[in-house]
Design a protein around this motif. Structure first.
Motif, PDB file in Angstrom:
ATOM      1  N   PHE A   8       0.832  -1.206   0.000  1.00  0.00           N
ATOM      2  CA  PHE A   8       0.000   0.000   0.000  1.00  0.00           C
ATOM      3  C   PHE A   8       0.866   1.256   0.000  1.00  0.00           C
ATOM      4  CE2 PHE A   8      -1.984   3.392   2.542  1.00  0.00           C
ATOM      5  CZ  PHE A   8      -2.977   3.765   1.646  1.00  0.00           C
ATOM      6  N   GLN A  44       2.346   1.726  -3.401  1.00  0.00           N
ATOM      7  CA  GLN A  44       1.300   2.112  -4.354  1.00  0.00           C
ATOM      8  C   GLN A  44       0.832   3.541  -4.119  1.00  0.00           C
ATOM      9  OE1 GLN A  44      -1.217  -1.707  -3.960  1.00  0.00           O
ATOM     10  NE2 GLN A  44      -1.779  -0.823  -5.937  1.00  0.00           N
ATOM     11  N   ALA A  45       0.765   3.927  -2.856  1.00  0.00           N
ATOM     12  CA  ALA A  45       0.314   5.278  -2.537  1.00  0.00           C
ATOM     13  C   ALA A  45       1.254   6.332  -3.111  1.00  0.00           C
ATOM     14  CB  ALA A  45       0.200   5.457  -1.025  1.00  0.00           C
ATOM     15  N   ARG A  46       2.431   5.890  -3.536  1.00  0.00           N
ATOM     16  CA  ARG A  46       3.373   6.827  -4.167  1.00  0.00           C
ATOM     17  C   ARG A  46       3.355   6.697  -5.688  1.00  0.00           C
ATOM     18  NH1 ARG A  46       2.323   8.707   0.127  1.00  0.00           N
ATOM     19  NH2 ARG A  46       3.794   8.880   1.839  1.00  0.00           N
ATOM     20  N   GLY A  47       2.328   6.047  -6.202  1.00  0.00           N
ATOM     21  CA  GLY A  47       2.156   6.007  -7.657  1.00  0.00           C
ATOM     22  C   GLY A  47       2.721   4.771  -8.327  1.00  0.00           C
ATOM     23  N   ILE A  48       3.358   3.902  -7.540  1.00  0.00           N
ATOM     24  CA  ILE A  48       3.982   2.714  -8.127  1.00  0.00           C
ATOM     25  C   ILE A  48       2.903   1.644  -8.321  1.00  0.00           C
ATOM     26  CG2 ILE A  48       5.717   0.933  -7.777  1.00  0.00           C
ATOM     27  CD1 ILE A  48       7.194   3.004  -5.964  1.00  0.00           C
ATOM     28  N   LEU A  62       9.549  -4.596  -6.542  1.00  0.00           N
ATOM     29  CA  LEU A  62      10.462  -3.879  -5.644  1.00  0.00           C
ATOM     30  C   LEU A  62      10.622  -4.618  -4.323  1.00  0.00           C
ATOM     31  CD1 LEU A  62       9.673  -0.048  -5.799  1.00  0.00           C
ATOM     32  CD2 LEU A  62      11.876  -1.147  -6.242  1.00  0.00           C
ATOM     33  N   SER A 115      -7.290   2.101  -7.753  1.00  0.00           N
ATOM     34  CA  SER A 115      -6.273   1.576  -6.840  1.00  0.00           C
ATOM     35  C   SER A 115      -5.466   2.748  -6.275  1.00  0.00           C
ATOM     36  CB  SER A 115      -5.353   0.625  -7.605  1.00  0.00           C
ATOM     37  OG  SER A 115      -4.689   1.340  -8.629  1.00  0.00           O
ATOM     38  N   PRO A 116      -4.748   2.501  -5.185  1.00  0.00           N
ATOM     39  CA  PRO A 116      -3.965   3.590  -4.583  1.00  0.00           C
ATOM     40  C   PRO A 116      -2.999   4.240  -5.577  1.00  0.00           C
ATOM     41  CG  PRO A 116      -3.994   1.680  -3.132  1.00  0.00           C
ATOM     42  CD  PRO A 116      -4.670   1.261  -4.403  1.00  0.00           C
ATOM     43  N   ASP A 117      -2.360   3.409  -6.417  1.00  0.00           N
ATOM     44  CA  ASP A 117      -1.389   3.998  -7.341  1.00  0.00           C
ATOM     45  C   ASP A 117      -2.080   4.861  -8.391  1.00  0.00           C
ATOM     46  OD1 ASP A 117      -2.000   1.080  -7.860  1.00  0.00           O
ATOM     47  OD2 ASP A 117      -1.271   1.644  -9.848  1.00  0.00           O
ATOM     48  N   ALA A 144      -2.789   8.094  -6.706  1.00  0.00           N
ATOM     49  CA  ALA A 144      -1.564   8.896  -6.594  1.00  0.00           C
ATOM     50  C   ALA A 144      -1.249   9.555  -7.931  1.00  0.00           C
ATOM     51  CB  ALA A 144      -0.405   8.009  -6.150  1.00  0.00           C
ATOM     52  N   ARG A 145      -1.405   8.789  -9.004  1.00  0.00           N
ATOM     53  CA  ARG A 145      -1.063   9.346 -10.312  1.00  0.00           C
ATOM     54  C   ARG A 145      -2.041  10.433 -10.747  1.00  0.00           C
ATOM     55  NH1 ARG A 145       0.381   3.878 -11.405  1.00  0.00           N
ATOM     56  NH2 ARG A 145      -1.435   3.582 -12.744  1.00  0.00           N
ATOM     57  N   PHE A 154      -1.954  12.759  -2.622  1.00  0.00           N
ATOM     58  CA  PHE A 154      -0.791  12.351  -1.832  1.00  0.00           C
ATOM     59  C   PHE A 154      -1.177  12.286  -0.360  1.00  0.00           C
ATOM     60  CE2 PHE A 154       2.967  13.100   0.728  1.00  0.00           C
ATOM     61  CZ  PHE A 154       3.912  12.282   0.135  1.00  0.00           C
ATOM     62  N   THR A 189      16.214   4.251  -4.309  1.00  0.00           N
ATOM     63  CA  THR A 189      15.551   3.336  -5.247  1.00  0.00           C
ATOM     64  C   THR A 189      14.047   3.588  -5.264  1.00  0.00           C
ATOM     65  OG1 THR A 189      17.207   1.656  -4.806  1.00  0.00           O
ATOM     66  CG2 THR A 189      15.145   0.899  -5.774  1.00  0.00           C
ATOM     67  N   PHE A 190      13.514   3.742  -4.077  1.00  0.00           N
ATOM     68  CA  PHE A 190      12.078   3.971  -3.930  1.00  0.00           C
ATOM     69  C   PHE A 190      11.664   5.298  -4.564  1.00  0.00           C
ATOM     70  CE2 PHE A 190       9.135   6.296  -1.053  1.00  0.00           C
ATOM     71  CZ  PHE A 190       7.961   5.687  -1.452  1.00  0.00           C
ATOM     72  N   ALA A 235      11.767   5.078  -8.308  1.00  0.00           N
ATOM     73  CA  ALA A 235      10.659   4.277  -8.837  1.00  0.00           C
ATOM     74  C   ALA A 235       9.358   5.074  -8.787  1.00  0.00           C
ATOM     75  CB  ALA A 235      10.522   2.978  -8.040  1.00  0.00           C
ATOM     76  N   ALA A 236       9.144   5.770  -7.676  1.00  0.00           N
ATOM     77  CA  ALA A 236       7.890   6.498  -7.508  1.00  0.00           C
ATOM     78  C   ALA A 236       7.811   7.681  -8.473  1.00  0.00           C
ATOM     79  CB  ALA A 236       7.765   6.979  -6.059  1.00  0.00           C
ATOM     80  N   ALA A 265       7.234   6.498 -11.966  1.00  0.00           N
ATOM     81  CA  ALA A 265       5.854   6.057 -12.195  1.00  0.00           C
ATOM     82  C   ALA A 265       4.936   7.267 -12.341  1.00  0.00           C
ATOM     83  CB  ALA A 265       5.391   5.175 -11.037  1.00  0.00           C
ATOM     84  N   MET A 266       5.137   8.255 -11.493  1.00  0.00           N
ATOM     85  CA  MET A 266       4.276   9.433 -11.532  1.00  0.00           C
ATOM     86  C   MET A 266       4.426  10.205 -12.829  1.00  0.00           C
ATOM     87  SD  MET A 266       2.491   9.672  -8.736  1.00  0.00           S
ATOM     88  CE  MET A 266       2.119  11.382  -8.380  1.00  0.00           C
ATOM     89  N   ARG A 318       6.664   0.343 -21.204  1.00  0.00           N
ATOM     90  CA  ARG A 318       5.757  -0.756 -21.526  1.00  0.00           C
ATOM     91  C   ARG A 318       5.278  -0.651 -22.967  1.00  0.00           C
ATOM     92  NH1 ARG A 318       4.401  -2.279 -16.252  1.00  0.00           N
ATOM     93  NH2 ARG A 318       3.807  -0.204 -15.624  1.00  0.00           N
ATOM     94  N   GLN A 324       9.258  13.075  -0.267  1.00  0.00           N
ATOM     95  CA  GLN A 324       8.483  12.381  -1.299  1.00  0.00           C
ATOM     96  C   GLN A 324       7.469  13.320  -1.939  1.00  0.00           C
ATOM     97  OE1 GLN A 324       6.899   8.662   0.358  1.00  0.00           O
ATOM     98  NE2 GLN A 324       8.700   8.579   1.657  1.00  0.00           N
ATOM     99  N   LEU A 360       7.132  14.241  -5.853  1.00  0.00           N
ATOM    100  CA  LEU A 360       5.983  13.696  -6.585  1.00  0.00           C
ATOM    101  C   LEU A 360       4.983  14.784  -6.983  1.00  0.00           C
ATOM    102  CD1 LEU A 360       5.484  10.360  -4.617  1.00  0.00           C
ATOM    103  CD2 LEU A 360       6.948  10.858  -6.569  1.00  0.00           C
TER     104      LEU A 360
END
Ligand SMILES: Nc1ncnc2c1ncn2[C@@H]1O[C@H](COP(=O)(O)OP(=O)(O)OP(=O)(O)O)[C@@H](O)[C@H]1O
Ligand SMILES: [Mg+2]
Lengths: 467, 269
Positions: free
Chosen positions: A414, A417-421, A429, B78-80, B83-84, B88, B104-105, B108-109, B112-113, B121, B176, B180
């Motif tokens: 969660f 995902q909450a950070r857009g991933i 990850l 979904s949460p992602d 976020a997109r 936040f 790394t995190f 990645a975030a 994705a954003m 993809r 973050q 973001l």
């Protein structure tokens, strides 16, 4: 590492170590005649011929392991291609070099990342090289057959002196001891150290037949070594591999052995690996197992004298129908010895892993610390078996062991995902993060990146796991 | 990518159950672009439940009501995806993720954003870093932001939130947010755990981002001190699962002075 590879590659007689000129190829049935034929082919000293004969006698006498034996209980041995073993000695040097992972070609690059390399293909050496700084100190990384001619006495002193690297440990070790061909010999004399890691590659293609590689590593008093050994194969029929690794770390030595296993999907492998650690010597053993259809590894560290220190870290990523079975053993034979083991498995699809871990503390081995942890991360319908064990015959010791089996953590997912991933990427990850502590122990950034990429790929081969 | 500029968050009569128990009992609240709303209420009144629900945590079961971002329902996303779209949540209790470094995190975030994953993809690029912002470019950006928040760069190589102190976690949440660039940010007790200097630095960071992005803010807090830095135009009292009273900034002082006892008497909850 100054000259380009192709100046060294001539099929046999590499660097003048090979002895008499040899036939290009050798194909044999695995039988008593093969023992003699191999000894003849490599013009071996009499003691090695005798050792092979002796091992063959063990082989003929011993039964294949039975699933009633605890160590083999969870492995469907019946599916191993045990009969009609073939031996082939058929190097194809150019192809072997071409098939090396990019990172391995670094000795050819302007800025070498390793100090020496030996490549075996289909049971014979295809390429070897060492830089002058290391060679001057007497350090070698070379074909074991050739080394019998240059370092025969030394090899004889250490040959199969481990607790489990013995001909009579089981049918597989007997087979290897009798018919081994293709071997890696690494020797670091007293006080010596190479500037960079040494590398050894063991490869087979569909011409390669049964793998019977033997690795012997001797690191003398106060010497230092990092050895990275990789295994790759490409076969179109089920194939057997029976491998032995012997590591001797003498007093005050520092040894890092990074063992990578990338067998092809049809390989069934048994490996018996034993590190013997002397007084005040340090061993760091990183074991990465990714390939093979079914694999059984016996991985054992013997801490022989006070101050001996052994760290074992392992990761496996088992997918599809893979079965990966590991028996580890940490023997504390002397007081004031330290061992720490961390093995992590990721499983997906229908894969299965088995971990038998044992810490044994001998009577009198006071002041010992021995730790063991096995963590399994399940994706899909996979099954992980963890059987940790302790046998402690001394009273002043600090030991712990633990095993866990878990799935991906919903709170962590969660958060990511909450950070857009996206969910799937978040899962990836977390899988990579789970294995990170072991990957971090691998030297060379390009190696670590390569492993990360492989793990990511293995993960991506499957659909989202928990959605 | 999916983000448009300013966004309005609308919560309408939201009812939520957790493990069978109704926690949110009809929350109604609207946050418009550039606005700052403070949400204050006693422990256990459901503030974090609201923030997790808005972000799409799977544990929370929505039994009634609606959540809209620019008029579109978020509830099926979904949460992602949320976020997109620009939402936040700076969490009250950030989760630690061993094995994944902060760097790394973040990469990645942010990737994705900004649609890097989608691009890779679509083009079928399978390489490990294909779905990520180029390392050098991102490193510069992170270093700049981490500097503004007066955080040590060494954090980037540590595992995400693992062993971070309470205040360090909260700073990392705002880092973050800075990377973001959300349109609506919910800060759930971001002030708790921050020392006096950190409170100022973090608040300045939030204000700067709000000015840059026209971000709408929902600030959950127990204390006036944060609201001295991040000045809300609207203050809501959250009590027993819903907003029972809304007023201007003067309400903060009343709460600070009198606590919540009067709320029950006055609003009959
Ligand atoms: N998983 C759960 N199972 C049962 N009850 C839960 C669960 N999660 C939250 N609750 C309950 O929901 C209520 C609201 O919790 P919530 O965390 O939203 O409160 P809060 O207003 O954020 O409080 P605080 O000011 O202390 O942060 C509490 O009574 C809490 O115990
Ligand atoms: Mg809360």
């Amino acid at each position: 590492m100054s000259k380009p590879a192709n100046q060294h590659v001539n099929g046999n007689g590499l660097n003048g170590n090979g002895g008499a000129a040899k036939a290009e190829m050798l194909t044999l049935e695995a039988n008593t005649a093969a023992v003699e034929a191999l000894s003849d082919y490599y013009a071996e000293p009499a003691w090695m011929r005798a050792a092979r004969r002796d091992a063959w006698a063990h082989y003929e006498r011993m039964d294949w392991p039975h699933t009633k034996e605890e160590a083999w209980r969870r492995l469907p041995l019946a599916r191993y291609p045990l009969e009609n073993r073939q031996i082939a000695v058929a190097p194809n040097p150019l192809q072997a070099l071409r098939s090396l992972p990019a990172c391995w070609l670094s000795p050819l690059a302007p800025q070498p990342q390793v100090s020496g390399i030996v490549v075996h293909q289909n049971g014979a050496v295809a390429y070897q090289d060492i830089e002058a700084q290391a060679a001057k100190q007497g350090i070698v990384v070379m074909d074991l057959h050739a080394a019998l001619h240059t370092h025969g006495d030394l090899i004889r002193r250490y040959w199969m002196q481990g607790t489990i690297t013995r001909p009579d440990f089981n049918k597989f070790t007997a087979l290897n001891a009798a018919l081994w061909h293709g071997g890696t010999f690494v020797y670091v004399p007293e006080g010596a150290r190479a500037l960079r890691p040494l590398q050894a590659m063991v490869g087979y293609d569909d011409q390669g037949s049964t793998g019977l590689h033997h690795t012997l590593v001797v690191v003398e008093k106060g010497a230092r070594l990092t050895l990275i050994q990789d295994r790759r194969s490409l076969e179109f029929l089920p194939e057997l591999n029976s491998e032995m690794v012997e590591i001797y770390a003498e007093e005050g030595a520092w040894v890092r052995y990074v063992s990578l296993q990338h067998w092809g999907e049809q390989r069934h492998s048994v490996s018996v690996q034993n590190a013997r650690v002397a007084r005040d010597a340090h061993l760091l053993w990183v074991n990465v197992a990714l390939g093979g259809q079914m694999t059984k590894d016996f991985l054992r560290t013997d801490l022989l004298a006070p101050g001996a220190h052994g760290v074992m870290q392992g990761l496996t990523f088992a997918a599809k129908e893979q079965v990966m079975d590991q028996s580890t053993y940490q023997l504390h034979q002397a007081p004031d010895t330290y061992s720490d083991l961390l093995f992590r498995n990721v499983l997906r699809d229908q894969a299965k892993t088995v971990f038998y871990g044992m810490i044994r503390v001998e009577p009198g081995a006071q002041g010992t610390q021995g730790y063991q942890a096995n963590n399994n991360l399940l994706l899909g319908k996979a099954r992980a078996h963890a059987i940790p064990g302790l046998e402690i015959a001394a009273n002043d010791v600090r030991c712990s062991h633990g095993a866990t089996v878990s799935r991906l953590d919903e709170e962590q997912l969660f958060y990511l995902q909450a950070r857009g991933i996206a969910r799937y990427d978040a899962e990836q990850l977390l899988v990579q993060g789970f294995l990170r502590p072991i990957i971090e122990r691998v030297p060379l950034a390009c190696m670590r990146d390569g492993l990360d990429e492989e793990i990511a790929q293995r993960f991506r081969e499957s659909p989202a796991q928990t959605q | 990518m999916e983000q448009t500029l300013a966004q309005t968050l609308e919560i309408r009569d939201l009812h939520v159950r957790v493990e069978g128990k109704e926690i949110l009992k009809g929350v109604t609240l609207t946050v418009r672009p550039g606005e700052t709303h403070a949400l204050m209420g006693p422990n256990g009144s459901g503030k974090s439940t609201l923030s997790y629900t808005l972000m799409g945590h799977p544990k929370y079961e929505i039994v009634g009501g609606e959540v809209l971002l620019n008029g579109e329902s978020l509830l099926a996303l979904s949460p992602d995806e949320r976020a997109r779209r620009g939402l936040f949540l700076a969490m009250q209790y950030p989760v630690s993720v061993p094995g994944v470094t902060l760097y790394t995190f973040l990469r990645a975030a942010a990737s994705a954003m900004r649609g890097y994953g989608e691009a890779a993809r679509r083009s079928g690029d399978q390489r490990l870093h294909a779905h990520l912002i180029p390392a050098r470019e991102f490193r510069q950006e992170v270093n700049a932001e981490i500097g503004k928040l007066k955080m040590d760069q060494a954090f980037l190589n540590r595992y995400l939130n693992e062993g971070f102190s309470g205040g360090e976690k909260k700073r990392a949440e705002i880092l973050q947010m800075a990377l973001l660039k959300p349109r609506i940010a919910i800060l759930d007790e971001t002030d708790s755990g921050l020392d006096i200097d950190a409170l100022r630095i973090v608040s300045e960071g939030v204000n700067r981002l709000q000015a840059e992005l026209g971000m709408g803010l929902l600030v959950i807090t127990h204390y006036q001190r944060l609201l001295n830095y991040i000045r809300p135009e609207h203050v809501h009292i959250f009590y027993n699962g819903r907003v029972v009273h809304s007023a201007g900034p003067e309400l903060v002082e009343k709460l600070e002075a009198q606590g919540y006892d009067w709320v029950q008497a006055e609003f009959g909850v």
